[in-house]
Design a protein around this motif. Structure first.
Motif, PDB file in Angstrom:
ATOM      1  N   ASN A 142       1.769  11.271 -10.322  1.00  0.00           N
ATOM      2  CA  ASN A 142       0.596  11.881  -9.691  1.00  0.00           C
ATOM      3  C   ASN A 142       0.952  13.115  -8.876  1.00  0.00           C
ATOM      4  O   ASN A 142       0.084  13.915  -8.552  1.00  0.00           O
ATOM      5  CB  ASN A 142      -0.067  10.870  -8.744  1.00  0.00           C
ATOM      6  CG  ASN A 142      -0.821   9.801  -9.499  1.00  0.00           C
ATOM      7  OD1 ASN A 142      -1.485  10.101 -10.488  1.00  0.00           O
ATOM      8  ND2 ASN A 142      -0.713   8.562  -9.051  1.00  0.00           N
ATOM      9  N   ARG A 158       8.241   6.464  -5.689  1.00  0.00           N
ATOM     10  CA  ARG A 158       7.401   5.395  -6.245  1.00  0.00           C
ATOM     11  C   ARG A 158       6.413   6.004  -7.245  1.00  0.00           C
ATOM     12  O   ARG A 158       5.442   5.384  -7.625  1.00  0.00           O
ATOM     13  CB  ARG A 158       6.628   4.664  -5.130  1.00  0.00           C
ATOM     14  CG  ARG A 158       7.517   3.999  -4.087  1.00  0.00           C
ATOM     15  CD  ARG A 158       8.370   2.864  -4.655  1.00  0.00           C
ATOM     16  NE  ARG A 158       9.217   2.256  -3.638  1.00  0.00           N
ATOM     17  CZ  ARG A 158      10.453   2.670  -3.316  1.00  0.00           C
ATOM     18  NH1 ARG A 158      10.996   3.700  -3.957  1.00  0.00           N
ATOM     19  NH2 ARG A 158      11.144   2.069  -2.383  1.00  0.00           N
ATOM     20  N   ASP A 159       6.689   7.249  -7.661  1.00  0.00           N
ATOM     21  CA  ASP A 159       5.739   7.980  -8.509  1.00  0.00           C
ATOM     22  C   ASP A 159       6.300   8.245  -9.903  1.00  0.00           C
ATOM     23  O   ASP A 159       5.839   9.130 -10.607  1.00  0.00           O
ATOM     24  CB  ASP A 159       5.379   9.311  -7.801  1.00  0.00           C
ATOM     25  CG  ASP A 159       4.210  10.026  -8.463  1.00  0.00           C
ATOM     26  OD1 ASP A 159       3.282   9.332  -8.930  1.00  0.00           O
ATOM     27  OD2 ASP A 159       4.228  11.268  -8.531  1.00  0.00           O
ATOM     28  N   ILE A 187       1.315   3.305  -3.565  1.00  0.00           N
ATOM     29  CA  ILE A 187       0.245   4.019  -4.276  1.00  0.00           C
ATOM     30  C   ILE A 187       0.552   5.510  -4.179  1.00  0.00           C
ATOM     31  O   ILE A 187       0.876   6.009  -3.097  1.00  0.00           O
ATOM     32  CB  ILE A 187      -1.132   3.695  -3.644  1.00  0.00           C
ATOM     33  CG1 ILE A 187      -1.405   2.191  -3.783  1.00  0.00           C
ATOM     34  CG2 ILE A 187      -2.246   4.517  -4.270  1.00  0.00           C
ATOM     35  CD1 ILE A 187      -2.485   1.680  -2.863  1.00  0.00           C
ATOM     36  N   THR A 188       0.454   6.244  -5.314  1.00  0.00           N
ATOM     37  CA  THR A 188       0.963   7.623  -5.275  1.00  0.00           C
ATOM     38  C   THR A 188      -0.105   8.702  -5.474  1.00  0.00           C
ATOM     39  O   THR A 188       0.231   9.844  -5.749  1.00  0.00           O
ATOM     40  CB  THR A 188       2.105   7.814  -6.295  1.00  0.00           C
ATOM     41  OG1 THR A 188       1.582   7.649  -7.613  1.00  0.00           O
ATOM     42  CG2 THR A 188       3.239   6.844  -6.053  1.00  0.00           C
ATOM     43  N   THR A 189      -1.376   8.334  -5.321  1.00  0.00           N
ATOM     44  CA  THR A 189      -2.396   9.389  -5.296  1.00  0.00           C
ATOM     45  C   THR A 189      -2.423   9.976  -3.881  1.00  0.00           C
ATOM     46  O   THR A 189      -2.024   9.310  -2.922  1.00  0.00           O
ATOM     47  CB  THR A 189      -3.780   8.813  -5.655  1.00  0.00           C
ATOM     48  OG1 THR A 189      -3.955   7.586  -4.942  1.00  0.00           O
ATOM     49  CG2 THR A 189      -3.912   8.550  -7.141  1.00  0.00           C
ATOM     50  N   LYS A 244      -2.829  11.194  -0.165  1.00  0.00           N
ATOM     51  CA  LYS A 244      -3.336  10.477   1.015  1.00  0.00           C
ATOM     52  C   LYS A 244      -3.443  11.446   2.187  1.00  0.00           C
ATOM     53  O   LYS A 244      -2.726  12.442   2.231  1.00  0.00           O
ATOM     54  CB  LYS A 244      -2.366   9.351   1.399  1.00  0.00           C
ATOM     55  CG  LYS A 244      -2.211   8.275   0.339  1.00  0.00           C
ATOM     56  CD  LYS A 244      -1.090   7.325   0.708  1.00  0.00           C
ATOM     57  CE  LYS A 244      -0.622   6.557  -0.511  1.00  0.00           C
ATOM     58  NZ  LYS A 244       0.575   5.773  -0.254  1.00  0.00           N
ATOM     59  N   GLY A 297       0.804  -1.226   0.000  1.00  0.00           N
ATOM     60  CA  GLY A 297       0.000   0.000   0.000  1.00  0.00           C
ATOM     61  C   GLY A 297       0.832   1.267   0.000  1.00  0.00           C
ATOM     62  O   GLY A 297       0.345   2.334  -0.357  1.00  0.00           O
ATOM     63  N   VAL A 303       2.759  11.019   0.111  1.00  0.00           N
ATOM     64  CA  VAL A 303       3.138  10.062  -0.935  1.00  0.00           C
ATOM     65  C   VAL A 303       4.661   9.899  -1.013  1.00  0.00           C
ATOM     66  O   VAL A 303       5.408  10.873  -0.912  1.00  0.00           O
ATOM     67  CB  VAL A 303       2.582  10.534  -2.308  1.00  0.00           C
ATOM     68  CG1 VAL A 303       3.167   9.731  -3.455  1.00  0.00           C
ATOM     69  CG2 VAL A 303       1.059  10.438  -2.308  1.00  0.00           C
ATOM     70  N   SER A 313       8.770   1.765 -10.284  1.00  0.00           N
ATOM     71  CA  SER A 313       8.303   3.154 -10.332  1.00  0.00           C
ATOM     72  C   SER A 313       9.277   4.110  -9.649  1.00  0.00           C
ATOM     73  O   SER A 313       8.887   5.156  -9.157  1.00  0.00           O
ATOM     74  CB  SER A 313       6.926   3.233  -9.686  1.00  0.00           C
ATOM     75  OG  SER A 313       6.979   2.607  -8.419  1.00  0.00           O
ATOM     76  N   ASN A 373       3.477   6.910 -12.736  1.00  0.00           N
ATOM     77  CA  ASN A 373       2.184   7.603 -12.825  1.00  0.00           C
ATOM     78  C   ASN A 373       2.292   9.125 -12.739  1.00  0.00           C
ATOM     79  O   ASN A 373       1.416   9.830 -13.220  1.00  0.00           O
ATOM     80  CB  ASN A 373       1.251   7.097 -11.715  1.00  0.00           C
ATOM     81  CG  ASN A 373       0.875   5.647 -11.951  1.00  0.00           C
ATOM     82  OD1 ASN A 373       0.678   5.235 -13.091  1.00  0.00           O
ATOM     83  ND2 ASN A 373       0.809   4.867 -10.888  1.00  0.00           N
TER      84      ASN A 373
END
Ligand SMILES: [Zn+2]
Length: 428
Positions: free
Chosen positions: A297, A291-292, A45-47, A49, A42, A287, A379, A295
């Motif tokens: 983001n 790891r972005d 995830i790079t949106t 938070k 988890g 984030v 990523s 994507n």
């Protein structure tokens, strides 16, 4: 009975030697040491938070006259309370979870009454990692005396003994290297006529993302890309980047010759918000920026990507080498994997020549290379740079507690090694 005993004894010796061979027989004297690169599920995830905001404040204890504060950039202290007259607890919470364990702490203490206090360091969503550093001015630091420091690995805490008095003590996981310190360093460096600085955008909270350009030619034969500090507590990686860049911008004949052939681009502080907020890993949107890089983001990664692509397009010359500076438990180079479809992998070979040169310059230093983690489809920034620019791209990690003088020595000589390597490449 005697025979049975003898057989048992021989069997025992046989098993023992087998175990010995298994453990030691196959390992080389220079084993790879893996760093702390584990991603909890988890965390990639790079949106945006939710994050737990830290309350900035000064806490005072009227009876014992002890004061404590996190009111400065990089400060991290979520709660502080008295257990008894000489024992206090300091609690640090991760900005959000799941998160890689980089349990940062940083606060100031003082008292009008000279006294010894004991302090338990406790963590939410993490465990004690960094050996405390102390300072009386926020600039000159020393590591805590081991006789005043005890780690409890069962409870993931640490206890320290501190002598507090009128002189404020800065108590921190690592030396403070905040955004303002970077901007000052960049200003100083850009006094040299061949160093240009430029703001390439703002972080999510409006702090400048700055690019440094080092070159003495209008027509470079190639570009070198250096980035750093995606992860806030990774101060030793930041020190290494600083020494590395200072070697390229230095007064040596080699550096001058290098600058007349190549252009070096440095984005030293990718995550200024996280650094100043005292975060353990993430930016202000909670984030992990490293790891972005698939994507994009996050604002910071997007701006850095666009800047690097634009320079490549405008200069229209190859990118020759990319390095992203980080920290973990040991010094280690994470290398982009060899392309097994190619017989002679030029990118991999270049990286190995660089390591050989670093080894020659530092005969007593173990160049710890790890090729196992670097998946070109991951990523992380190095994978993106490898795929985008088709050149050696690696993560240069420094140990949390590596001697600061050793960081200076190895990272400066790693810069010299790179300059030699690229100059030899264009002469060929
Ligand atoms: Zn890192």
């Amino acid at each position: 009975m005697k025979i049975v005993n003898c057989i048992m004894k021989n069997l025992f010796l046989f098993v023992l030697s087998l175990l010995f061979i298994l453990f030691f027989g196959c390992s080389s004297s220079q084993k790879s040491i893996k760093g702390l690169s584990y991603d909890p599920p988890g965390s990639v995830i790079t949106t945006d938070k939710e994050i737990e905001q830290q309350h900035k404040r000064t806490i005072s204890f009227s009876l014992t006259k002890v004061f404590v504060s996190n009111e400065f950039d990089g400060g991290k202290l979520n709660d502080f309370y008295k257990i008894n007259d000489t024992l206090y607890a300091a609690e640090m919470y991760a900005e959000n979870a799941p998160i890689n364990n980089s349990a940062w702490f940083s606060f100031k203490l003082w008292s009008p009454i000279k006294q010894n206090i004991h302090l338990v360091l406790k963590y939410k969503d993490g465990s004690h990692r960094y050996i405390p550093k102390l300072s009386y001015d926020g600039t000159a630091w020393q590591i805590i005396d081991s006789s005043n420091y005890f780690v409890d690995t069962t409870n993931n805490t640490a206890t320290v003994k501190l002598h507090v008095g009128l002189d404020t003590i800065w108590f921190s996981a690592q030396e403070l290297f905040t955004s303002n310190m970077y901007y000052k360093w960049i200003d100083e460096l850009s006094k040299k006529q061949f160093v240009k600085k430029e703001k390439i955008g703002n972080s999510a909270l409006g702090k400048p993302l700055v690019k440094i350009e080092i070159s003495e030619t209008e027509n470079p034969k190639g570009l070198v890309y250096i980035i750093g500090r995606q992860h806030p507590p990774e101060v030793t990686g930041a020190f290494a980047l600083k020494h590395f860049v200072e070697a390229i911008a230095g007064d040596s004949k080699l550096a001058e010759e290098f600058r007349k052939k190549f252009k070096t681009i440095v984005i030293p502080l990718v995550n200024p918000d996280g650094v100043d907020m005292g975060h353990w890993r993430h930016n202000s949107n909670g984030v992990d920026l490293n790891r972005d890089w698939v994507n994009f983001n996050q604002r910071e990664t997007k701006i850095v990507k666009e800047s690097l692509l634009k320079i490549k397009e405008e200069d229209n010359v190859p990118v020759l080498f990319c390095i992203d500076f980080h920290s973990t438990q040991k010094d280690v180079f994470y290398v982009t994997s060899k392309d097994l479809t190619k017989e002679d992998d030029e990118i991999y070979n270049q990286t190995m020549i660089w390591f050989e040169k670093i080894r020659e310059k530092n005969p007593d230093y173990f160049v710890n290379i790890d090729t196992s983690l670097n998946n070109p489809n991951s990523s992380t920034s190095d994978s993106w740079m490898y795929n985008t620019f088709n050149c050696p791209a690696l993560t240069y990690e420094l140990g949390d507690e590596t001697e600061r003088e050793s960081i200076k020595q190895t990272s400066s000589s790693a810069a010299e090694a790179l300059m030699e390597l690229l100059l030899e490449k264009v002469k060929r």
